[in-house]
Design an enzyme around this catalytic site. Structure first.
Site, PDB file in Angstrom:
ATOM      1  N   HIS A 194      39.468 -22.110 -26.523  1.00 33.00           N
ATOM      2  CA  HIS A 194      38.955 -21.148 -25.534  1.00 33.00           C
ATOM      3  C   HIS A 194      38.214 -20.040 -26.252  1.00 33.00           C
ATOM      4  CE1 HIS A 194      43.051 -19.985 -26.679  1.00 33.00           C
ATOM      5  NE2 HIS A 194      42.719 -18.722 -26.430  1.00 33.00           N
ATOM      6  N   ASN A 241      39.802 -18.121 -31.648  1.00 33.13           N
ATOM      7  CA  ASN A 241      40.913 -18.112 -32.599  1.00 33.13           C
ATOM      8  C   ASN A 241      41.288 -19.563 -32.858  1.00 33.13           C
ATOM      9  OD1 ASN A 241      41.092 -15.265 -32.595  1.00 33.13           O
ATOM     10  ND2 ASN A 241      42.307 -15.337 -30.734  1.00 33.13           N
ATOM     11  N   ARG A 275      39.924 -14.031 -16.167  1.00 33.30           N
ATOM     12  CA  ARG A 275      40.307 -12.818 -16.882  1.00 33.30           C
ATOM     13  C   ARG A 275      41.593 -13.022 -17.675  1.00 33.30           C
ATOM     14  NH1 ARG A 275      36.671  -9.536 -15.145  1.00 33.30           N
ATOM     15  NH2 ARG A 275      35.998  -9.691 -13.001  1.00 33.30           N
TER      16      ARG A 275
END
Length: 120
Positions: A102, A89, A31
């Site tokens: 990621h 990104n 998370r």
């Protein structure tokens, strides 16, 4: 910590605690500490590449593994059917702050448009 070790490598190695959602031999999902949606999980390949372009050029199978893990996260989080977004990104202008590729898996609510904010 090795001098060039990233935050994500420290998380994967267990040096920094994380709320782990899923992991397999190739990927590690946890998370986000600053969630941008009800569901916001990062899927990180265990092997470090700087960004999406570098990963795609060097190891297309690992990129496929990241995509499959993103789908697995969506299933675990209960957003597979309602819909989810996967975002990579790439470099500073896109908002990448950890230079270990990621995928952000976002969902659990209607997601708005993304990109530069509209001016009034």
């Amino acid at each position: 910590m090795a001098e060039d070790e990233t935050l994500f490598e420290r998380i994967i190695g267990g040096e920094i605690p994380a709320d782990v959602v899923y992991q397999d031999e190739a990927t590690f999902a946890f998370r986000d500490i600053r969630p941008q949606a009800r569901v916001h999980v990062l899927v990180v390949p265990r092997k470090r590449y700087r960004n999406l372009g570098e990963l795609a050029a060097a190891d297309p199978q690992l990129l496929a593994d990241v995509a499959l893990s993103a789908r697995k996260v969506a299933e675990i989080e209960g957003v597979l059917e309602s819909g989810y977004r996967v975002v990579f990104n790439t470099d500073g202008d896109a908002g990448q702050t950890v230079f270990h590729v990621h995928a952000h898996v976002l969902g659990g609510e209607p997601l708005g448009l993304f990109g530069a904010p509209e001016e009034d």
